[in-house]
Design a protein around this motif. Structure first.
Motif, PDB file in Angstrom:
ATOM      1  N   GLU A 141     -59.543  77.762 -26.997  1.00  0.00           N
ATOM      2  CA  GLU A 141     -58.765  78.368 -27.869  1.00  0.00           C
ATOM      3  C   GLU A 141     -58.727  79.914 -27.038  1.00  0.00           C
ATOM      4  OE1 GLU A 141     -57.183  80.010 -32.254  1.00  0.00           O
ATOM      5  OE2 GLU A 141     -58.676  78.538 -31.851  1.00  0.00           O
ATOM      6  N   TYR A 142     -57.700  80.571 -26.684  1.00  0.00           N
ATOM      7  CA  TYR A 142     -57.522  81.925 -26.112  1.00  0.00           C
ATOM      8  C   TYR A 142     -56.596  82.726 -26.767  1.00  0.00           C
ATOM      9  CZ  TYR A 142     -60.425  79.427 -22.573  1.00  0.00           C
ATOM     10  OH  TYR A 142     -61.290  78.870 -21.818  1.00  0.00           O
ATOM     11  N   GLU A 172     -57.131  64.996 -18.600  1.00  0.00           N
ATOM     12  CA  GLU A 172     -55.655  64.934 -19.416  1.00  0.00           C
ATOM     13  C   GLU A 172     -55.816  66.584 -19.890  1.00  0.00           C
ATOM     14  OE1 GLU A 172     -53.436  62.741 -19.944  1.00  0.00           O
ATOM     15  OE2 GLU A 172     -54.461  61.464 -18.887  1.00  0.00           O
ATOM     16  N   LEU A 173     -55.036  67.587 -19.809  1.00  0.00           N
ATOM     17  CA  LEU A 173     -54.812  68.628 -20.257  1.00  0.00           C
ATOM     18  C   LEU A 173     -53.911  68.795 -21.385  1.00  0.00           C
ATOM     19  CD1 LEU A 173     -55.441  71.647 -20.319  1.00  0.00           C
ATOM     20  CD2 LEU A 173     -53.764  71.936 -18.545  1.00  0.00           C
ATOM     21  N   SER A 174     -54.111  69.026 -22.512  1.00  0.00           N
ATOM     22  CA  SER A 174     -53.315  69.579 -23.456  1.00  0.00           C
ATOM     23  C   SER A 174     -53.083  70.919 -24.064  1.00  0.00           C
ATOM     24  CB  SER A 174     -53.498  68.611 -24.712  1.00  0.00           C
ATOM     25  OG  SER A 174     -53.396  67.097 -24.484  1.00  0.00           O
ATOM     26  N   MET A 175     -52.168  71.497 -23.943  1.00  0.00           N
ATOM     27  CA  MET A 175     -52.219  73.018 -24.461  1.00  0.00           C
ATOM     28  C   MET A 175     -50.951  73.226 -25.371  1.00  0.00           C
ATOM     29  SD  MET A 175     -51.965  76.459 -22.055  1.00  0.00           S
ATOM     30  CE  MET A 175     -53.265  76.140 -21.365  1.00  0.00           C
ATOM     31  N   GLU A 233     -63.443  85.015 -22.367  1.00  0.00           N
ATOM     32  CA  GLU A 233     -64.708  84.228 -22.426  1.00  0.00           C
ATOM     33  C   GLU A 233     -64.169  82.531 -22.196  1.00  0.00           C
ATOM     34  OE1 GLU A 233     -66.814  84.568 -26.414  1.00  0.00           O
ATOM     35  OE2 GLU A 233     -66.573  86.910 -26.290  1.00  0.00           O
ATOM     36  N   PRO A 234     -64.999  82.114 -21.201  1.00  0.00           N
ATOM     37  CA  PRO A 234     -64.592  80.679 -20.873  1.00  0.00           C
ATOM     38  C   PRO A 234     -64.783  79.894 -22.050  1.00  0.00           C
ATOM     39  CG  PRO A 234     -66.309  81.541 -19.345  1.00  0.00           C
ATOM     40  CD  PRO A 234     -65.845  82.745 -20.379  1.00  0.00           C
ATOM     41  N   ALA A 235     -64.211  78.771 -22.205  1.00  0.00           N
ATOM     42  CA  ALA A 235     -65.062  77.571 -22.910  1.00  0.00           C
ATOM     43  C   ALA A 235     -65.842  76.787 -22.184  1.00  0.00           C
ATOM     44  CB  ALA A 235     -63.770  76.583 -23.251  1.00  0.00           C
ATOM     45  N   GLY A 269     -56.082  74.053 -27.222  1.00  0.00           N
ATOM     46  CA  GLY A 269     -56.006  72.534 -26.520  1.00  0.00           C
ATOM     47  C   GLY A 269     -57.204  71.933 -26.333  1.00  0.00           C
ATOM     48  N   THR A 270     -57.253  70.912 -25.434  1.00  0.00           N
ATOM     49  CA  THR A 270     -58.148  70.234 -24.954  1.00  0.00           C
ATOM     50  C   THR A 270     -58.001  69.779 -23.380  1.00  0.00           C
ATOM     51  OG1 THR A 270     -58.367  68.998 -27.387  1.00  0.00           O
ATOM     52  CG2 THR A 270     -59.362  67.846 -25.496  1.00  0.00           C
ATOM     53  N   ILE A 271     -59.167  69.584 -22.830  1.00  0.00           N
ATOM     54  CA  ILE A 271     -59.423  69.033 -21.376  1.00  0.00           C
ATOM     55  C   ILE A 271     -60.426  67.866 -21.655  1.00  0.00           C
ATOM     56  CG2 ILE A 271     -60.446  69.492 -19.273  1.00  0.00           C
ATOM     57  CD1 ILE A 271     -60.210  72.505 -19.885  1.00  0.00           C
TER      58      ILE A 271
END
Length: 140
Positions: free
Chosen positions: A29-30, A105-108, A5-7, A90-92
């Protein structure tokens, strides 16, 4: 979110101000469904054109017919080794830039570990020439 399921993030262009679109933050979150290397995330958008009598949707999803817009590849500097059942979150964060585009800014984070990876992606620098091959079912 389940791993398939996509965010999502919804913007209503009738009620969202230009200022609100300068910075967009999308959490994700995946759950990983197979042991593999995670190279990053793929992103796309859908737009609903809502008319008086019907709604027309333009989608750039990989499951939909090709348009002149494509998916964005948000690559990590180095892949993360992930195991089935683990989670990544994380966050986009998208910030409007002077190129009439976004700096992303991609943080995973690999949940339950100290592995946190981030990268800065210039959306206007995405390279799409690799998609200019024949589409499935297209006869030359």
């Amino acid at each position: 979110h389940h791993s398939l399921e996509p965010a999502t993030h919804t913007i209503n262009f009738e009620s969202t101000s230009v200022e609100e679109m300068h910075t967009i933050s999308i959490d994700f979150e995946y759950v990983i469904n197979t042991t593999t290397l995670c190279h990053g995330l793929a992103c796309w958008f859908d737009v609903d054109f809502i008319g008086n009598h019907r709604t027309v949707t333009l989608s750039t999803a990989p499951t939909e017919p090709t348009t002149h817009w494509y998916q964005a590849r948000l690559l990590l500097p180095k892949p993360i080794a992930v195991n089935e059942g683990q989670s990544v979150s994380g966050t986009i964060k998208m910030t409007a830039n002077e190129h009439f585009s976004y700096t992303i800014e991609l943080s995973m984070w690999l949940c339950g570990t100290d592995i946190l990876v981030s990268n800065t992606i210039q959306l206007h620098d995405q390279m799409y020439h690799y998609l200019q091959t024949s589409q499935p079912g297209f006869q030359e």
